[in-house]
Motif scaffolding. Structure first.
Motif, PDB file in Angstrom:
ATOM      1  N   ASP A 213      75.648  44.959   7.275  1.00 37.23           N
ATOM      2  CA  ASP A 213      76.083  46.149   7.732  1.00 37.23           C
ATOM      3  C   ASP A 213      75.811  47.347   6.608  1.00 37.23           C
ATOM      4  N   THR A 214      75.743  47.062   5.515  1.00 34.64           N
ATOM      5  CA  THR A 214      75.268  47.958   4.412  1.00 34.64           C
ATOM      6  C   THR A 214      73.731  48.273   4.597  1.00 34.64           C
ATOM      7  N   ALA A 215      73.057  47.279   4.956  1.00 37.71           N
ATOM      8  CA  ALA A 215      71.558  47.519   4.978  1.00 37.71           C
ATOM      9  C   ALA A 215      71.077  48.436   6.201  1.00 37.71           C
ATOM     10  N   VAL A 216      71.788  48.142   7.439  1.00 41.17           N
ATOM     11  CA  VAL A 216      71.450  48.686   8.584  1.00 41.17           C
ATOM     12  C   VAL A 216      72.084  50.018   8.579  1.00 41.17           C
ATOM     13  N   THR A 217      73.149  50.426   7.949  1.00 38.22           N
ATOM     14  CA  THR A 217      73.701  51.716   7.756  1.00 38.22           C
ATOM     15  C   THR A 217      72.654  52.813   6.660  1.00 38.22           C
ATOM     16  N   ASN A 218      72.175  51.861   5.912  1.00 34.07           N
ATOM     17  CA  ASN A 218      71.285  52.615   5.064  1.00 34.07           C
ATOM     18  C   ASN A 218      69.854  53.231   6.041  1.00 34.07           C
ATOM     19  N   LEU A 219      69.555  52.191   6.629  1.00 36.18           N
ATOM     20  CA  LEU A 219      68.354  52.055   7.372  1.00 36.18           C
ATOM     21  C   LEU A 219      68.573  53.320   8.403  1.00 36.18           C
ATOM     22  N   ALA A 220      69.693  53.384   9.168  1.00 36.52           N
ATOM     23  CA  ALA A 220      69.647  54.397  10.165  1.00 36.52           C
ATOM     24  C   ALA A 220      69.748  55.819   9.360  1.00 36.52           C
ATOM     25  N   ALA A 221      70.326  56.030   8.087  1.00 35.39           N
ATOM     26  CA  ALA A 221      70.378  57.379   7.678  1.00 35.39           C
ATOM     27  C   ALA A 221      68.880  57.614   7.109  1.00 35.39           C
ATOM     28  N   SER A 222      68.093  56.628   6.779  1.00 31.00           N
ATOM     29  CA  SER A 222      66.588  56.819   6.411  1.00 31.00           C
ATOM     30  C   SER A 222      65.842  57.472   7.589  1.00 31.00           C
ATOM     31  N   VAL A 223      66.133  56.753   8.698  1.00 29.72           N
ATOM     32  CA  VAL A 223      65.271  56.944  10.214  1.00 29.72           C
ATOM     33  C   VAL A 223      65.740  58.591  10.292  1.00 29.72           C
ATOM     34  N   ALA A 224      66.994  58.938  10.465  1.00 28.55           N
ATOM     35  CA  ALA A 224      67.492  60.113  10.628  1.00 28.55           C
ATOM     36  C   ALA A 224      66.800  61.088   9.713  1.00 28.55           C
TER      37      ALA A 224
END
Ligand code: SAH
Length: 240
Positions: A213-224
């Motif tokens: 969950d932590t990893a994909v939350t950070n991933l989505a923030a970087s993508v955006a």
């Protein structure tokens, strides 16, 4: 509207935070509906997202190089984006990265294609070149790292030696195959990977589940964060 950037995720739970952050909407895919890949689209920007889909036999997300190749071919053929943005989880080297850290990939090896025949060794291991410039890294707010792709979550001792020899920080199950497939059409591939587990420590599967969950939350923030710059670079490329 023509898609300039197609985001490609192997797993639905990797895609969900990105779909939410960007406000993407489900969309009919342009390919044979019997194929497993599923599609979303931005209501006003030239951005789409594809997931590999679910396995017909077992129902699990289609991770690994075979579904990644199929999805990439369909994207290139039917959506013709300027750039594919790979977004997903990865194993990381505990000495070179941290759990939840996102990286932009500069090149992608294949660590389980050991073919000691004349000429085939270089074909087998790669690396596949990726589009991972310092400008893009700062737009996404991440550092640059090298990845290696194979079809297993665990790591064999010989593979650990391979990672040391080639300065590999990240390990996944799709990126090199996506890059290889997209190269035939000259489609640019940019890859962002977020660390869920350390591949040089025991039981990556337990780490993966605990840190996902932590990893994909950070991933989505970087993508955006980086997507506007990526779209700008595709736009100027398309106009040139
Ligand atoms: N679905 C399984 C595990 C997913 S496999 C579960 O719930 O337990 C891991 C996915 O994230 C793959 O798509 C792969 O690209 C990436 N990944 C994360 N950690 C990895 C590792 N240590 N080795 C290889 N791939 C990894």
């Amino acid at each position: 509207m023509r898609t300039l950037v197609t985001i490609l995720c192997a797993m639905r739970p990797e895609a969900d935070p990105i779909i939410g952050a960007l406000g993407l909407e489900p969309h009919e895919p342009a390919w044979d509906p019997h194929l497993p890949m599923r599609c979303w689209r931005h209501p006003s920007q030239p951005v789409s997202l594809v997931i590999n889909g679910a396995d017909r036999r077992t129902g699990v997300d289609l991770i690994g190089t075979t579904p990644a190749t199929l999805a990439t071919h369909a994207i290139v053929q039917h959506m013709r984006p300027a750039t594919i943005l790979v977004a997903g989880a990865a194993g990381g080297h505990s000495g070179r990265t941290a759990i939840g850290r996102v990286h932009l990939v500069d090149r992608a090896f294949h660590h389980d294609r050991r073919i000691p025949l004349p000429g085939f060794e270089a074909y087998g291991m790669g690396p596949e070149p990726m589009h991972g410039t310092p400008d893009l890294a700062s737009a996404f707010g991440v550092g640059i790292a090298t990845i290696s792709t194979g079809n297993s979550l665990d790591t064999l001792p010989g593979e650990m030696d391979f990672f040391e020899r080639h300065g590999v920080t990240l390990k996944d199950m799709e990126t090199a195959s996506i890059a290889w497939t997209a190269a035939h059409s000259g489609t640019k591939v940019v890859a962002l990977r977020s660390v869920t587990d350390f591949f040089d420590q025991p039981t990556p599967e337990h780490q993966f589940l605990a840190n996902f969950d932590t990893a994909v939350t950070n991933l989505a923030a970087s993508v955006a964060r980086g997507l506007p710059a990526l779209l700008d670079s595709c736009g100027s490329h398309a106009r040139a």
